[in-house]
Design a protein around this motif. Structure first.
Motif, PDB file in Angstrom:
ATOM      1  N   GLN A 161       1.327  -6.366  -4.542  1.00 27.45           N
ATOM      2  CA  GLN A 161       0.077  -5.593  -4.634  1.00 27.45           C
ATOM      3  C   GLN A 161      -0.816  -6.507  -5.261  1.00 27.45           C
ATOM      4  OE1 GLN A 161       1.689  -2.423  -6.703  1.00 27.45           O
ATOM      5  NE2 GLN A 161       1.711  -1.025  -4.893  1.00 27.45           N
ATOM      6  N   LEU A 162      -0.325  -7.347  -6.211  1.00 25.77           N
ATOM      7  CA  LEU A 162      -1.342  -8.249  -6.940  1.00 25.77           C
ATOM      8  C   LEU A 162      -1.826  -9.256  -6.182  1.00 25.77           C
ATOM      9  CD1 LEU A 162       0.634  -9.005 -10.341  1.00 25.77           C
ATOM     10  CD2 LEU A 162      -1.681  -7.676  -9.936  1.00 25.77           C
ATOM     11  N   SER A 183       5.180  -5.028  -6.779  1.00 28.79           N
ATOM     12  CA  SER A 183       4.435  -5.550  -7.613  1.00 28.79           C
ATOM     13  C   SER A 183       3.479  -6.459  -7.434  1.00 28.79           C
ATOM     14  CB  SER A 183       4.677  -5.285  -9.125  1.00 28.79           C
ATOM     15  OG  SER A 183       5.240  -4.085  -9.390  1.00 28.79           O
ATOM     16  N   HIS A 238       0.958  -1.361   0.032  1.00 27.68           N
ATOM     17  CA  HIS A 238       0.014   0.018   0.105  1.00 27.68           C
ATOM     18  C   HIS A 238       0.957   1.331  -0.113  1.00 27.68           C
ATOM     19  CE1 HIS A 238      -3.039  -3.011   1.047  1.00 27.68           C
ATOM     20  NE2 HIS A 238      -3.955  -2.197   0.415  1.00 27.68           N
ATOM     21  N   THR A 289      -2.245  -9.004  -2.641  1.00 25.09           N
ATOM     22  CA  THR A 289      -3.091  -8.513  -1.822  1.00 25.09           C
ATOM     23  C   THR A 289      -4.472  -8.291  -2.373  1.00 25.09           C
ATOM     24  OG1 THR A 289      -2.052  -6.272  -2.019  1.00 25.09           O
ATOM     25  CG2 THR A 289      -1.211  -7.763  -0.178  1.00 25.09           C
ATOM     26  N   GLY A 290      -4.407  -7.678  -3.501  1.00 28.79           N
ATOM     27  CA  GLY A 290      -5.462  -7.411  -4.337  1.00 28.79           C
ATOM     28  C   GLY A 290      -6.637  -8.602  -4.624  1.00 28.79           C
ATOM     29  N   TYR A 291      -5.894  -9.610  -4.858  1.00 27.04           N
ATOM     30  CA  TYR A 291      -6.635 -10.654  -5.125  1.00 27.04           C
ATOM     31  C   TYR A 291      -7.104 -11.536  -3.938  1.00 27.04           C
ATOM     32  CZ  TYR A 291      -7.557 -15.764  -6.294  1.00 27.04           C
ATOM     33  OH  TYR A 291      -7.985 -17.085  -6.604  1.00 27.04           O
ATOM     34  N   ARG A 292      -6.379 -11.460  -2.738  1.00 25.64           N
ATOM     35  CA  ARG A 292      -6.943 -11.881  -1.536  1.00 25.64           C
ATOM     36  C   ARG A 292      -7.890 -11.044  -1.010  1.00 25.64           C
ATOM     37  NH1 ARG A 292      -4.986 -15.111   2.824  1.00 25.64           N
ATOM     38  NH2 ARG A 292      -5.634 -14.509   4.811  1.00 25.64           N
ATOM     39  N   ARG A 293      -7.933  -9.700  -1.279  1.00 27.72           N
ATOM     40  CA  ARG A 293      -9.039  -8.840  -0.755  1.00 27.72           C
ATOM     41  C   ARG A 293     -10.337  -9.359  -1.582  1.00 27.72           C
ATOM     42  NH1 ARG A 293      -7.182  -4.302  -2.776  1.00 27.72           N
ATOM     43  NH2 ARG A 293      -5.589  -4.144  -1.127  1.00 27.72           N
ATOM     44  N   ASP A 294     -10.255  -9.586  -2.830  1.00 31.95           N
ATOM     45  CA  ASP A 294     -11.379  -9.966  -3.491  1.00 31.95           C
ATOM     46  C   ASP A 294     -11.897 -11.139  -3.152  1.00 31.95           C
ATOM     47  OD1 ASP A 294     -11.191  -7.555  -5.111  1.00 31.95           O
ATOM     48  OD2 ASP A 294     -10.135  -8.846  -6.899  1.00 31.95           O
TER      49      ASP A 294
END
Length: 256
Positions: free
Chosen positions: A135-136, A132, A78, A138-143
């Motif tokens: 970020q990918l 990078s 982040h 953590t974004g996937y896990r957040r989804d």
């Protein structure tokens, strides 16, 4: 309403099970002091809370290893600036701060305040390609976590239309055992037919912790309702499917 700060420092006393975070402003005043479970959702909440307090947030941790791996990964993903404050510095300075004894909150305050006053602590650097990747991930896990919340809400909504007492009986977001049960038994009648003893055995075979307690609580809920509600059969099939999806999704979250 608190005034937004130009800059704050957040010190974190990191641990395996939980962290303690303390934020101070430019005058060294404490803005918040809070326990944070070593869990992605709680760490993200901490990051958001700190960002709401100031235009710029500086982070400092006392451990750069396994205990702080998830914390550091999320901070870096982040775009947060993090420095490492050695444990020996914390131990040496603890006596200069108010309060008796060594506590997580006190150590976190020392870490934050030392980061505020000193500029010689090493920044925790991460290669751009790793940032990078983080970020990918953590974004996937957040989804995935957002999908999990939607599944649980839908499951609970359907259960209310089958047996409100059964919906209230468990925290389906936190306990795996009740979800395992719902893959086979979703209605009061079905739970009464199998009974506590056989349901306990069935759950134990599926490695459910506290199977006897889950079975007893489910049976108690089933006993409270003898009326079959309209559409119960169809709703039960949907609950069964959602329970299977939820268990599969939990495995995906665990692997990422």
């Amino acid at each position: 309403m608190s005034t937004r700060q130009a800059q704050i420092w957040v010190g974190i006393d990191a641990g395996k099970g939980h962290h303690w975070a303390v934020a101070v402003n430019t005058d060294g005043e404490t803005l918040f002091s809070t326990k944070v479970i070593n869990d992605e959702a709680q760490i993200l909440t901490l990051i958001d809370m700190a960002r709401e307090k100031a235009d710029e947030v500086r982070w400092a941790v006392d451990i750069s290893g396994r205990a702080s791996a998830l914390l550091l990964a999320l901070l870096i993903a982040h775009g947060q600036q993090v420095v490492y404050v050695p444990g020996r510095t914390v131990n040496r300075m603890t006596g200069a701060y108010r309060g008796e004894g060594k506590t997580d909150a006190k150590d976190a305050l020392v870490i934050a305040d030392q980061a505020r006053m000193r500029r010689d602590f090493a920044a925790i650097e991460t290669p751009p390609e790793l940032v990078s990747t983080l970020q990918l991930l953590t974004g996937y896990r957040r989804d995935l976590i957002a999908d999990r919340v939607r599944l649980i809400n839908r499951l609970r909504d359907l259960l209310v239309g089958i047996c409100p007492a059964l919906e209230r009986a468990f925290d389906y977001s936190a306990a795996k055992g009740p979800v395992v049960m719902l893959t086979e038994y979703q209605t009061p009648a079905a739970l009464r037919r199998i009974g506590v003893k056989r349901l306990t055995t069935w759950l134990e075979r599926r490695k459910v912790r506290g199977a006897d307690a889950v079975a007893a609580k489910a049976f108690e809920a089933a006993q409270s309702q003898v009326t079959a509600l309209p559409g119960e059969g169809r709703a039960a099939k949907l609950v069964r499917g959602l329970a299977h999806q939820l268990l599969a999704l939990d495995e995906r979250i665990k692997d990422n």
